[in-house]
Design a protein around this motif. Structure first.
Motif, mmCIF file in Angstrom:
data_model
loop_
_atom_site.group_PDB
_atom_site.id
_atom_site.type_symbol
_atom_site.label_atom_id
_atom_site.label_comp_id
_atom_site.label_asym_id
_atom_site.label_seq_id
_atom_site.Cartn_x
_atom_site.Cartn_y
_atom_site.Cartn_z
ATOM 1 N N ALA A 359 0.837 -1.194 0.000
ATOM 2 C CA ALA A 359 0.000 0.000 0.000
ATOM 3 C C ALA A 359 0.876 1.248 0.000
ATOM 4 C CB ALA A 359 -0.910 -0.006 1.234
ATOM 5 N N GLU A 360 0.261 2.357 -0.387
ATOM 6 C CA GLU A 360 1.003 3.621 -0.426
ATOM 7 C C GLU A 360 1.566 3.967 0.953
ATOM 8 O OE1 GLU A 360 1.900 5.654 -2.805
ATOM 9 O OE2 GLU A 360 1.077 4.356 -4.346
ATOM 10 N N ASP A 361 0.771 3.686 2.007
ATOM 11 C CA ASP A 361 1.262 4.028 3.349
ATOM 12 C C ASP A 361 2.427 3.126 3.747
ATOM 13 O OD1 ASP A 361 -0.320 1.769 3.520
ATOM 14 O OD2 ASP A 361 -1.058 2.224 5.528
ATOM 15 N N ALA A 362 2.396 1.855 3.273
ATOM 16 C CA ALA A 362 3.517 0.952 3.568
ATOM 17 C C ALA A 362 4.782 1.403 2.864
ATOM 18 C CB ALA A 362 3.157 -0.479 3.156
ATOM 19 N N ILE A 363 4.616 1.853 1.615
ATOM 20 C CA ILE A 363 5.777 2.331 0.855
ATOM 21 C C ILE A 363 6.336 3.590 1.500
ATOM 22 C CG2 ILE A 363 6.535 3.260 -1.374
ATOM 23 C CD1 ILE A 363 4.375 1.471 -2.667
ATOM 24 N N SER A 364 5.437 4.534 1.821
ATOM 25 C CA SER A 364 5.905 5.786 2.421
ATOM 26 C C SER A 364 6.512 5.541 3.790
ATOM 27 C CB SER A 364 4.744 6.786 2.529
ATOM 28 O OG SER A 364 3.713 6.277 3.353
ATOM 29 N N SER A 365 5.935 4.599 4.558
ATOM 30 C CA SER A 365 6.503 4.300 5.878
ATOM 31 C C SER A 365 7.859 3.632 5.738
ATOM 32 C CB SER A 365 5.560 3.394 6.676
ATOM 33 O OG SER A 365 5.491 2.103 6.101
ATOM 34 N N GLY A 366 8.038 2.813 4.677
ATOM 35 C CA GLY A 366 9.329 2.200 4.436
ATOM 36 C C GLY A 366 10.399 3.232 4.119
ATOM 37 N N VAL A 367 10.040 4.189 3.267
ATOM 38 C CA VAL A 367 10.981 5.262 2.923
ATOM 39 C C VAL A 367 11.252 6.115 4.159
ATOM 40 C CG1 VAL A 367 11.324 7.312 1.505
ATOM 41 C CG2 VAL A 367 10.268 5.275 0.507
ATOM 42 N N LYS A 368 10.185 6.430 4.893
ATOM 43 C CA LYS A 368 10.332 7.266 6.096
ATOM 44 C C LYS A 368 11.210 6.587 7.132
ATOM 45 C CE LYS A 368 7.037 7.507 9.174
ATOM 46 N NZ LYS A 368 5.733 7.774 9.837
ATOM 47 N N SER A 369 10.994 5.290 7.342
ATOM 48 C CA SER A 369 11.802 4.572 8.344
ATOM 49 C C SER A 369 13.259 4.507 7.925
ATOM 50 C CB SER A 369 11.246 3.160 8.553
ATOM 51 O OG SER A 369 11.313 2.409 7.356
ATOM 52 N N SER A 370 13.503 4.403 6.613
ATOM 53 C CA SER A 370 14.885 4.385 6.123
ATOM 54 C C SER A 370 15.566 5.720 6.384
ATOM 55 C CB SER A 370 14.906 4.063 4.623
ATOM 56 O OG SER A 370 14.296 2.810 4.372
ATOM 57 N N ILE A 371 14.834 6.804 6.136
ATOM 58 C CA ILE A 371 15.388 8.144 6.373
ATOM 59 C C ILE A 371 15.646 8.351 7.862
ATOM 60 C CG2 ILE A 371 14.884 10.621 6.248
ATOM 61 C CD1 ILE A 371 13.294 10.013 3.692
ATOM 62 N N ILE A 372 14.677 7.928 8.689
ATOM 63 C CA ILE A 372 14.848 8.079 10.141
ATOM 64 C C ILE A 372 16.069 7.289 10.610
ATOM 65 C CG2 ILE A 372 13.824 7.506 12.390
ATOM 66 C CD1 ILE A 372 11.086 8.123 11.158
ATOM 67 N N GLY A 373 16.226 6.062 10.077
ATOM 68 C CA GLY A 373 17.385 5.261 10.458
ATOM 69 C C GLY A 373 18.695 5.938 10.119
ATOM 70 N N ALA A 374 18.765 6.510 8.907
ATOM 71 C CA ALA A 374 19.985 7.207 8.493
ATOM 72 C C ALA A 374 20.246 8.422 9.378
ATOM 73 C CB ALA A 374 19.866 7.630 7.028
ATOM 74 N N VAL A 375 19.184 9.166 9.730
ATOM 75 C CA VAL A 375 19.329 10.354 10.576
ATOM 76 C C VAL A 375 19.794 9.962 11.971
ATOM 77 C CG1 VAL A 375 18.061 12.225 11.701
ATOM 78 C CG2 VAL A 375 17.682 11.750 9.275
ATOM 79 N N LEU A 376 19.231 8.867 12.518
ATOM 80 C CA LEU A 376 19.623 8.421 13.860
ATOM 81 C C LEU A 376 21.098 8.009 13.901
ATOM 82 C CD1 LEU A 376 16.515 6.304 14.980
ATOM 83 C CD2 LEU A 376 17.255 8.514 15.897
ATOM 84 N N VAL A 377 21.524 7.301 12.871
ATOM 85 C CA VAL A 377 22.931 6.891 12.811
ATOM 86 C C VAL A 377 23.831 8.120 12.718
ATOM 87 C CG1 VAL A 377 24.662 5.700 11.423
ATOM 88 C CG2 VAL A 377 22.452 4.620 11.827
ATOM 89 N N ALA A 378 23.432 9.084 11.880
ATOM 90 C CA ALA A 378 24.222 10.315 11.731
ATOM 91 C C ALA A 378 24.291 11.072 13.052
ATOM 92 C CB ALA A 378 23.613 11.188 10.637
ATOM 93 N N ALA A 379 23.130 11.186 13.737
ATOM 94 C CA ALA A 379 23.100 11.893 15.019
ATOM 95 C C ALA A 379 23.963 11.196 16.058
ATOM 96 C CB ALA A 379 21.651 11.986 15.512
ATOM 97 N N PHE A 380 23.958 9.885 16.051
ATOM 98 C CA PHE A 380 24.780 9.112 16.983
ATOM 99 C C PHE A 380 26.260 9.415 16.765
ATOM 100 C CE2 PHE A 380 27.331 5.429 18.060
ATOM 101 C CZ PHE A 380 26.850 5.050 19.301
ATOM 102 N N MET A 381 26.674 9.389 15.505
ATOM 103 C CA MET A 381 28.086 9.613 15.198
ATOM 104 C C MET A 381 28.523 11.024 15.578
ATOM 105 S SD MET A 381 29.301 6.796 14.148
ATOM 106 C CE MET A 381 30.882 7.326 13.491
ATOM 107 N N ILE A 382 27.691 12.003 15.288
ATOM 108 C CA ILE A 382 28.049 13.391 15.616
ATOM 109 C C ILE A 382 28.081 13.587 17.130
ATOM 110 C CG2 ILE A 382 27.284 15.794 15.446
ATOM 111 C CD1 ILE A 382 26.146 15.049 12.675
ATOM 112 N N THR A 383 27.144 12.942 17.838
ATOM 113 C CA THR A 383 27.093 13.075 19.296
ATOM 114 C C THR A 383 28.348 12.518 19.954
ATOM 115 O OG1 THR A 383 24.678 12.938 19.297
ATOM 116 C CG2 THR A 383 25.807 12.453 21.378
#
Length: 844
Positions: A359-383
Motif C-alpha cells: 500500500a502507499e502508506d507501507a511504501i511511504s513508511s518504508g521510505v520514512k523509516s529508512s530516512i529516520i534510520g539514516a538520521v539516527l545513525v548520523a546523530a549518533f556519530m556526531i554526538t
C-alpha cells in the motif's frame, strides 16, 4: 599533503559524479515528450506523428503513444530514424520496420529512470501461460506437475538472461503458470513474452533438390515436403518481401544435439546465432553435410524457417550458424531460447497490469523509516565523535550515492527488502569509522600527537576492516551464485554496499581526515563513550554463556520442528488466490489489517487490470483454505464496498524445493568460507570459533524468528545470510585484537590474552552494534509488512552476533587450544617476536 591525496580526491569526485549522473532521471519521463526533446531533425513532422499517435490512444486504437507511433510507421512505412540522425543503428540493417523497432526500444529505455522499482513498490505486468490439456489416458497428474516445474525453471532462466530482476514465477492451478515482471511494459515489448513461451523445437531439414527461393508459393507440393517462408529484405528499398522454399517434413537431425547457442557478429557486421554440438550432434551434422553437398539446409525453429544456407562442403568442426536478418536483440533471444529448450507448449491466457503489492502508506513508511534510520545513525556519530562524526556522515552520503549509482548502472531493481539492505549497510558502514576513531582514541591516550594518532589509528584498523568486509563480500557472492530472485537481488545490493563502504571509508574518508587534520582545520576530536572499559574474567563466564546460548538454539529448533511447514509463508508453501470485484477500492494496507484482526495470517493483495483497460480487480493471496474467511472478514469490515467474490484457484510456491535446498546449501557454503578464510588469515582455531559463532547466530535467529510467530519468505533467506556476514564482522574485531594481544603480551597466558583483548574491544563492540541497531530499529518501529519482518530478523541477529563475538567465538577458540598458548603460537602469524634490548657501555 594535497599532492599525496590528489589521486584520492580526483577518484572520489569522479566516482560520485558518475553515480549522480547514472541515477538521473529519478523518475520515468513521458515517452511522447521525451522523443520530442530528443529529435534533432524534422521536429515539426515528428510532432504531427506524435499527435496522431496520441489521438489513437484517446480513441482506444492504441494502448500507448509508443504503440500508436509504431502502428503508424508500419502502416505508412515511415522510417522514424530520419528524425534521430544522431542515434546510430547497424549500417547493414535496411528493413524499415526493424530499424523503427530498435529505435523505439532504445528511446523507450532512455526515457525511463535507470533505477527501476520492484513489484512491491511500483507494480508491473502479470502474464498467465496455459499448457494444453493432458490427453486422456496419457501420463498422470504427477508427470504434468513435473512438466510445469521444469517449465517454470526454464522460463526463470530465460527471464533472468533478459536482465529482468526479481521476477515472480509460480504454478497456478493444474496447468497454468503465472509470471510477474517488475518495470516491464509488455505493450512496448511484446516479443519478450513470445520468447519466454517458445518451445524451442529446433530441426535441420533439407530443401528440395534443384529448387531455390521462390517469390510466390508453389502451386503443387511434392509428397514429403512442405512450404516454409522467410521474410527477406530488399537491399535497395529496405522493404520486406517473402521468399518461399520447399522443405522436407522429416528432419535430418534435431536440436537435442545442440550443447550451446550464442549470439555473435558475422564478418559483415550482422548478427547470427552460433551453435555448438555435443559429440553425437557433431558426428550427425558432419554426416548430413557430407551427404548433401550442394543442397540447401533449412534451419527450422518451432515450425519457422530462419535460414537456408547452401552446403558447400562437409562441416566437421562441431558447430554451425543460424543466419538471417537478425537484430542484436533477436539474435540474443533466439540463442536464449535454444539454450533453454521448453518441451511444453504454452499459450498466453491473460495479461494484466499489476499494481504495487504494498500500500502507499507501507511504501511511504518504508521510505520514512529508512530516512529516520539514516538520521539516527548520523546523530549518533556526531554526538559521540563531534567533528569526526561529521566526516563519517559525509562518508554515509557518498556511500549511498555510490550504491544507488551502481544499482542503476547494473539495471538492478529496488525493492523494499533491498531498501532494508541499504539501511543495514548504512549501519554497518559507520562500524568501520568507529573502529578507526576508537583506535585513534587509544593512540591519543598513549601520548601520541593528533596527526600521528590519525595515521596509526587508520593503519591499525585497516586489516580488521578489510578482513570483515572481504568475508561479507564472499557471503554475498554465495547469495548471488546459489540464490535466485529476491535472494540474488539482496545479495547484489549487499555486495554493492560492502564495496562502496570500503571505498568511501578507506579512500574518501581517509583522504578527508588526512586533509582536515594535517592542514590544522581539525585540532582535536571530542570522543565520548557509551560505557567505560569493562575488566572481567570473560573466559570464566564463557562456558555458562555458551551453554545458555545453545539451549536457546535448541528450544528454537524444537519449535521449528514442531511447527513443520507452518513456518513457511506463501512464497515457500503456496496457497489460495481469490479474485474480487468491487465498487469502492480498499487500500491494501487496510486489507492486511483486516486479515491480521481475523487471525488469517499472511495475505498478499494486489490490484490488477487487463492490458488496454477494463475493470480493475482485486487479487488476494492467502494460505491454503483461508480465502473464504478473508472475504467474509472484508465484507463485514467494508459492507458498502460492493465486494463480489469471483474465481478461486490454488497457487504454487514461488520458491520451489530446489531453491529451498539452495538456500540451505548457501548457509553451508557460507560456513565453509568463514572457516577457510579466517583459518587462512588468522589461525585454524580462530576459524573454528568464527564458524561456531556464525552458525550459533543463524540458528538462534531462525529459532527466535519462528518463536515470535513470523513466517519465512524469500527475503528472509537473504536476511539470514546477511546476518552471517554481520556476525563475522563482529567476530573479526575480537579476533584481530586477540591476535594483536598475543604479539604485544608475549609472557601472558592465553586466558589473560583473551580476557584483555575482549575487555579492550567490549566498549567498541557495543558502539558498533548500537549504530546497526538504530538503523534496523527504525525499520521495525516505523516500517510495516515485510520490512518489519526483515528488521526483526536483523535486530535479533545483531544482538546474537554481539553476544557470540564476546561469549562464543573467543571461548571456542580458547577451548580449541585447550587454554594453552603454545598451541596458538605454532602459527607464525600470531607468534610473538622477542627482541633483546639494553644499553651500551659507552652510554653509561
Amino acid at each position: 599533503m594535497l599532492r599525496r591525496n590528489l589521486w584520492k580526491l580526483i577518484l572520489s569526485f569522479a566516482i560520485v559524479l558518475w553515480a549522480v549522473f547514472t541515477t538521473l532521471p529519478l523518475k520515468d519521463r513521458d515517452f511522447g515528450q521525451y522523443i520530442r526533446s530528443e529529435s534533432s531533425a524534422k521536429e515539426a513532422d515528428l510532432a504531427k506523428l506524435i499527435t496522431r499517435a496520441e489521438e489513437r490512444v484517446k480513441a482506444g486504437r492504441a494502448t500507448s503513444v509508443y504503440v500508436g507511433l509504431k502502428q503508424i510507421a508500419f502502416e505508412e512505412q515511415i522510417d522514424l530514424t530520419q528524425f534521430f540522425p544522431h542515434v546510430r543503428l547497424e549500417s547493414t540493417l535496411k528493413n524499415v520496420n526493424k530499424r523503427n523497432e530498435i529505435l523505439l526500444a532504445h528511446l523507450s529505455k532512455e526515457a525511463k529512470s535507470p533505477l527501476q522499482l520492484g513489484l512491491d513498490l511500483k507494480g508491473g505486468v502479470a502474464v498467465t501461460l496455459e499448457a494444453p490439456p493432458k490427453p486422456a489416458g496419457q501420463g498422470n497428474d504427477y508427470e504434468r506437475q513435473q512438466q510445469l516445474s521444469k517449465a517454470i525453471e526454464i522460463i526463470g532462466n530465460r527471464i533472468n538472461s533478459m536482465g529482468v530482476v526479481e521476477p515472480i514465477i509460480r504454478p497456478v492451478g493444474d496447468n497454468r503458470i503465472e509470471i510477474q515482471l517488475p518495470g516491464l511494459n509488455v505493450r512496448e515489448n511484446p516479443d519478450v513474452i513470445d520468447s519466454v513461451k517458445k518451445p524451442a523445437q529446433l530441426a535441420f531439414r533439407i530443401v528440395m533438390e534443384n529448387t531455390s527461393a521462390m517469390v510466390e508459393p508453389p502451386q503443387s507440393v511434392p509428397p514429403g515436403y512442405e512450404v516454409l517462408s522467410i521474410d527477406e529484405d530488399d537491399r535497395q528499398t529496405g522493404r520486406s518481401y517473402t521468399a518461399y522454399y520447399l522443405v522436407k517434413r522429416i528432419p535430418e537431425m534435431t536440436g537435442n544435439t545442440v550443447s550451446s547457442a550464442q549470439a555473435t557478429v558475422d564478418q559483415f557486421g550482422g548478427y547470427q546465432v552460433h551453435l555448438s554440438f555435443n559429440p553425437e550432434g557433431s558426428d550427425k551434422f558432419a554426416a548430413v553435410t557430407t551427404e548433401n553437398k550442394g543442397r540447401m539446409l533449412g534451419i527450422v525453429l518451432d515450425g519457422k524457417l530462419y535460414s537456408a544456407p547452401r552446403i558447400n562442403d562437409a562441416i566437421t568442426g562441431g558447430s554451425a550458424q543460424i543466419t538471417g536478418h537478425f537484430t542484436a536483440r533477436e539474435a540474443e533471444q533466439l540463442a536464449n531460447v535454444l539454450n533453454n529448450p521448453l518441451d511444453l507448449p504454452l499459450e498466453v491466457k491473460e495479461q494484466l497490469e499489476v499494481g504495487p503489492s504494498l500500500a502507499e502508506d507501507a511504501i511511504s513508511s518504508g521510505v520514512k523509516s529508512s530516512i529516520i534510520g539514516a538520521v539516527l545513525v548520523a546523530a549518533f556519530m556526531i554526538t559521540f565523535y563531534s567533528t569526526g562524526g561529521f566526516v563519517a556522515v559525509i562518508m554515509l552520503a557518498v556511500n549511498i550515492i555510490i550504491i544507488m549509482g551502481t544499482m542503476a548502472s547494473l539495471g538492478a531493481t529496488l525493492t523494499l527488502p533491498g531498501l532494508a539492505g541499504i539501511v543495514l549497510t548504512i549501519g554497518m558502514a559507520v562500524d568501520a569509522n568507529i573502529l578507526i576513531f576508537e583506535r585513534m582514541r587509544e593512540e591519543i591516550a598513549a601520548g601520541k600527537s593528533f596527526v600521528t594518532s590519525n595515521q596509526s589509528g587508520f593503519l591499525k584498523a585497516l586489516t580488521t576492516i578489510l578482513d570483515a568486509h572481504l568475508v561479507q563480500l564472499l557471503i554475498c557472492a554465495v547469495m548471488i551464485w546459489l540464490g535466485t530472485g529476491p535472494i540474488k537481488g539482496f545479495g547484489v545490493t549487499l555486495a554493492i554496499g560492502v564495496i562502496s563502504t570500503l571505498f568511501s571509508v578507506l579512500i574518501t574518508g581517509h583522504m578527508l581526515m588526512d586533509m582536515l587534520v594535517e592542514s590544522g582545520w581539525i585540532k582535536k576530536i571530542t570522543m565520548r563513550r557509551m560505557i567505560s572499559d569493562v575488566h572481567v574474567d570473560w573466559v570464566k563466564y564463557g562456558k555458562l554463556s555458551f551453554i545458555g546460548g545453545w539451549i536457546i538454539v535448541a528450544i528454537g529448533l524444537g519449535v521449528v520442528i514442531y511447527k513443520g511447514d507452518g513456518i513457511y509463508g506463501i512464497d515457500f508453501a503456496g496457497g489460495d488466490m481469490v479474485t474480487i470485484t468491487f465498487k469502492d477500492k480498499i487500500d491494501t494496507g487496510k486489507i492486511r489489517e483486516v486479515a491480521t484482526a481475523a487471525g488469517i495470517g499472511e495475505v498478499n493483495p494486489t490490484y490488477v487490470q487487463a492490458l488496454g483497460g477494463g475493470q480493475q480487480q482485486l487479487k488476494v493471496e492467502t494460505g491454503y483454505g483461508k480465502s473464504d474467511a478473508l472475504f467474509d472478514a472484508l465484507v463485514k469490515a467494508y459492507p458498502n464496498s460492493g465486494l463480489v467474490k469471483g474465481g478461486k484457484t490454488q497457487i504454487g510456491a514461488t520458491i520451489g524445493s530446489e531453491i529451498k535446498w539452495n538456500a540451505i546449501l548457501s548457509i553451508g557454503v557460507s560456513m565453509l568460507i568463514i572457516l577457510v578464510y579466517i583459518a587462512f588469515r588468522f589461525e585454524f582455531g580462530f576459524g573454528i570459533g568464527a564458524m561456531f559463532s556464525s552458525l550459533h547466530d543463524i540458528l538462534m535467529t531462525i529459532g527466535l524468528f519462528v518463536i515470535f510467530g513470523h513466517h519465512f519468505s524469500a527475503p528472509m533467506v537473504a536476511a539470514i545470510l546477511a546476518i552471517a556476514g554481520y556476525s563475522i564482522n563482529e567476530t573479526v574485531v575480537v579476533f584481530d585484537r586477540i591476535r594483536e594481544e598475543l604479539k604485544l603480551n608475549p609472557t601472558g597466558s592465553l586466558r589473560e590474552v583473551v580476557n584483555n583483548a575482549i575487555s579492550k574491544v567490549f566498549a567498541r563492540t557495543i558502539m558498533t552494534s548500537t549504530t546497526t541497531l538504530l538503523a534496523a530499529g527504525s525499520l521495525y518501529v516505523f516500517g510495516g509488512g515485510v520490512l518489519k519482518e526483515i528488521s526483526f530478523m536483523f535486530l535479533v541477529g545483531i544482538v546474537t552476533s554481539t553476544f557470540s563475538a564476546i561469549f562464543i567465538s573467543s571461548q571456542v577458540f580458547y577451548w580449541w587450544h585447550k587454554g594453552e598458548r603454545k598451541h596458538v603460537e605454532a602459527h607464525q602469524d600470531v607468534a610473538p617476536k622477542y627482541e633483546w634490548t639494553g644499553s651500551s657501555r659507552a652510554s653509561e
